[in-house]
Design a protein around this motif. Sequence first.
Motif, short mmCIF file in Angstrom:
data_model
loop_
_atom_site.label_atom_id
_atom_site.label_comp_id
_atom_site.label_asym_id
_atom_site.label_seq_id
_atom_site.Cartn_x
_atom_site.Cartn_y
_atom_site.Cartn_z
N ALA A 121 16.20 -9.43 -1.80
CA ALA A 121 17.53 -10.28 -2.09
C ALA A 121 18.81 -9.14 -2.19
O ALA A 121 19.83 -9.35 -1.65
N TYR A 122 18.74 -8.26 -3.13
CA TYR A 122 19.63 -7.11 -3.67
C TYR A 122 20.13 -6.58 -2.13
O TYR A 122 21.32 -6.54 -2.18
N LYS A 123 19.31 -6.15 -1.38
CA LYS A 123 19.65 -5.57 -0.19
C LYS A 123 20.13 -6.40 0.89
O LYS A 123 20.85 -5.92 1.81
N PHE A 124 19.83 -7.59 0.77
CA PHE A 124 20.48 -8.37 1.87
C PHE A 124 21.96 -9.27 1.37
O PHE A 124 22.47 -9.78 2.18
N LEU A 125 22.27 -9.11 0.12
CA LEU A 125 23.28 -9.86 -0.18
C LEU A 125 24.58 -9.51 0.38
O LEU A 125 25.62 -10.52 0.72
N GLY A 126 24.66 -8.14 0.77
CA GLY A 126 25.94 -7.73 1.46
C GLY A 126 26.13 -8.30 2.86
O GLY A 126 27.02 -8.84 3.31
N VAL A 127 24.73 -8.51 3.50
CA VAL A 127 25.01 -9.30 4.81
C VAL A 127 25.37 -10.65 4.59
O VAL A 127 26.20 -11.22 5.45
N LEU A 128 24.81 -11.33 3.49
CA LEU A 128 25.00 -12.76 3.41
C LEU A 128 26.60 -12.86 3.02
O LEU A 128 27.08 -13.95 3.33
N CYS A 129 27.08 -12.12 2.28
CA CYS A 129 28.41 -12.24 1.62
C CYS A 129 29.48 -12.10 3.05
O CYS A 129 30.44 -12.31 2.71
N SER A 130 29.02 -11.26 3.78
CA SER A 130 29.63 -11.16 5.19
C SER A 130 29.78 -12.22 6.06
O SER A 130 30.59 -12.47 6.76
N SER A 131 28.65 -13.20 5.74
CA SER A 131 28.54 -14.28 6.79
C SER A 131 29.09 -15.65 6.34
O SER A 131 29.43 -16.33 7.18
N LEU A 132 29.09 -15.53 4.97
CA LEU A 132 29.54 -16.95 4.57
C LEU A 132 30.15 -16.86 3.12
O LEU A 132 29.73 -15.85 2.44
N PRO A 133 30.85 -17.49 2.44
CA PRO A 133 31.07 -17.50 1.04
C PRO A 133 30.21 -17.69 0.06
O PRO A 133 29.53 -18.64 0.06
N VAL A 134 30.04 -16.67 -0.70
CA VAL A 134 29.08 -16.66 -1.74
C VAL A 134 29.88 -16.52 -3.23
O VAL A 134 30.32 -15.43 -3.45
N HIS A 135 29.56 -17.50 -3.80
CA HIS A 135 30.27 -17.51 -5.37
C HIS A 135 29.23 -17.09 -6.49
O HIS A 135 28.08 -17.75 -6.25
N PHE A 136 29.47 -16.37 -7.46
CA PHE A 136 28.58 -16.07 -8.46
C PHE A 136 28.97 -16.57 -9.84
O PHE A 136 30.42 -16.67 -9.86
N ILE A 137 28.22 -17.22 -10.68
CA ILE A 137 28.26 -17.67 -12.05
C ILE A 137 27.34 -17.00 -12.93
O ILE A 137 26.20 -17.02 -12.76
N TYR A 138 27.99 -16.29 -13.82
CA TYR A 138 27.26 -15.65 -14.89
C TYR A 138 27.54 -16.16 -16.10
O TYR A 138 28.65 -16.66 -16.37
N GLY A 139 26.45 -16.08 -17.33
CA GLY A 139 26.88 -16.44 -18.57
C GLY A 139 27.67 -15.22 -19.21
O GLY A 139 27.37 -14.05 -18.60
N GLU A 140 28.46 -15.39 -20.06
CA GLU A 140 29.29 -14.31 -20.67
C GLU A 140 28.51 -13.58 -21.60
O GLU A 140 28.87 -12.55 -22.06
N ILE A 141 27.18 -14.20 -22.11
CA ILE A 141 26.33 -13.17 -22.76
C ILE A 141 25.48 -12.77 -21.86
O ILE A 141 24.69 -13.23 -21.00
N ASP A 142 25.48 -11.15 -22.08
CA ASP A 142 24.49 -10.61 -21.30
C ASP A 142 23.25 -9.82 -21.96
O ASP A 142 23.00 -9.06 -22.55
N ASP A 143 22.33 -11.07 -22.05
CA ASP A 143 21.09 -11.06 -22.76
C ASP A 143 19.94 -10.32 -21.93
O ASP A 143 19.31 -9.53 -22.53
N TYR A 144 19.64 -11.07 -20.70
CA TYR A 144 18.61 -10.48 -20.00
C TYR A 144 19.01 -9.34 -18.97
O TYR A 144 18.17 -8.36 -18.85
N ILE A 145 20.14 -9.75 -18.40
CA ILE A 145 20.47 -8.65 -17.44
C ILE A 145 21.75 -7.78 -18.01
O ILE A 145 22.64 -8.68 -18.41
N PRO A 146 21.86 -6.64 -17.96
CA PRO A 146 22.99 -5.85 -18.74
C PRO A 146 24.11 -6.13 -17.83
O PRO A 146 24.10 -6.43 -16.57
N ARG A 147 25.47 -6.00 -18.44
CA ARG A 147 26.66 -6.15 -17.78
C ARG A 147 27.00 -5.33 -16.93
O ARG A 147 27.15 -5.58 -15.36
N ASP A 148 26.33 -3.99 -16.74
CA ASP A 148 26.54 -3.02 -15.72
C ASP A 148 25.59 -3.48 -14.49
O ASP A 148 26.19 -3.07 -13.31
N ALA A 149 24.49 -3.93 -14.74
CA ALA A 149 23.72 -4.26 -13.70
C ALA A 149 24.26 -5.46 -12.73
O ALA A 149 24.28 -5.61 -11.61
N LYS A 150 24.87 -6.42 -13.63
CA LYS A 150 25.42 -7.56 -12.98
C LYS A 150 26.74 -6.92 -11.95
O LYS A 150 26.88 -7.45 -10.81
#
Length: 347
Positions: free
Chosen positions: A264-293
């Motif tokens: 999924a990580y490696k395909f996201l660029g293709v997906l975002c180039s083919s249609l609109p992709v919107h991201f929603i994150y929580g403001e609390i970076d508990d499981y995944i660090p902000r840098d990784a997001k």
Amino acid sequence: MDALTYESYVFDPRPRYPLLTTAKRYWHPQLFSDDPDALTLVFTHGTGFHKEQWEPTFEHLCELLERSGHPNIKLREIWSIDCPNHGDAAILNEEELSWGYSEVFGWEEYGRSVHAFLAGLGTGIPVDFNTRNLVGVGHSMGGVALTLANTFTPTINFKYIVLVEPMTYHKPPPGQLPAFKLDLAAGALKRRDTWPSRQAALESLESRPSFKIWDPRVLRVFVEQGLRDLPTALHPDEKEGVTLKCAKTQEAASYRDNLGRTRAYKFLGVLCSSLPVHFIYGEIDDYIPRDAKNRVLKEAARGKYASLTRVPKAGHLIVQMQPCGLANAIAAVLEKEAARASRQSKL
């Protein structure tokens, strides 16, 4: 507001694919439209959850539409789809899941199920999704599954996709730990998974710190819709009480998959180039660090994502913690895309 109406379905893709899946179709007679231009929303859930976990979010989304009007947003219906080893699907697939899925359950299996469901590659669903204006919304594993559903053929014609805290992140440099450090598989196997009754389960979960941050409505749905009666294949000798529909061994098997989130990580660029992709994150970076997001947005999506929203007071379990805030964020995406479509129609 009147309650949402729903119907339950079983999708059968056999013999080409061995796992059944289950889904619910939701609609509201006063708010939803049969207009061919109206949107059909398709939701996928995170690991350890099920299709009904979205219901408080659906309810608040409908309240928003009723209260404010949102004349640009036209919804036809909402579908929520179980992963094949979660929810009601896990019960139907209990025997089949013992054939090779016990150690690792790949997230691509969920993606393939969603693809087959929407492409009509099976029976049990009286809808031709090729004629619908599809919008995908996926949380965590469900976000990865939606992404991967776009890697199969025939292509599913999503108008746009909303990824809610997608559980994907970059490969660490040699000698460094991955961005995600929690051993969720071990935690799932240690977790209590049987109770004398649903009421006892609710009281037990309400007392635990990790569940006290949940919205009470979501926790009630988890108990009402995420549990099944004993005995089960995992607990054959317990004749009374309830346990999880998604057996903790299957939850652990899902956490052990690394390939799906990597693809999924490696395909996201293709997906975002083919249609609109919107991201929603929580403001609390508990499981995944902000840098990784941020690296998902900058490197995987190549900076081509349509929008980014951070929901206040929410962490990774945004569906469970802030269903109202999440509904607000989803409504904002729907409004933004409706406005964009209106501008394009005038050109």
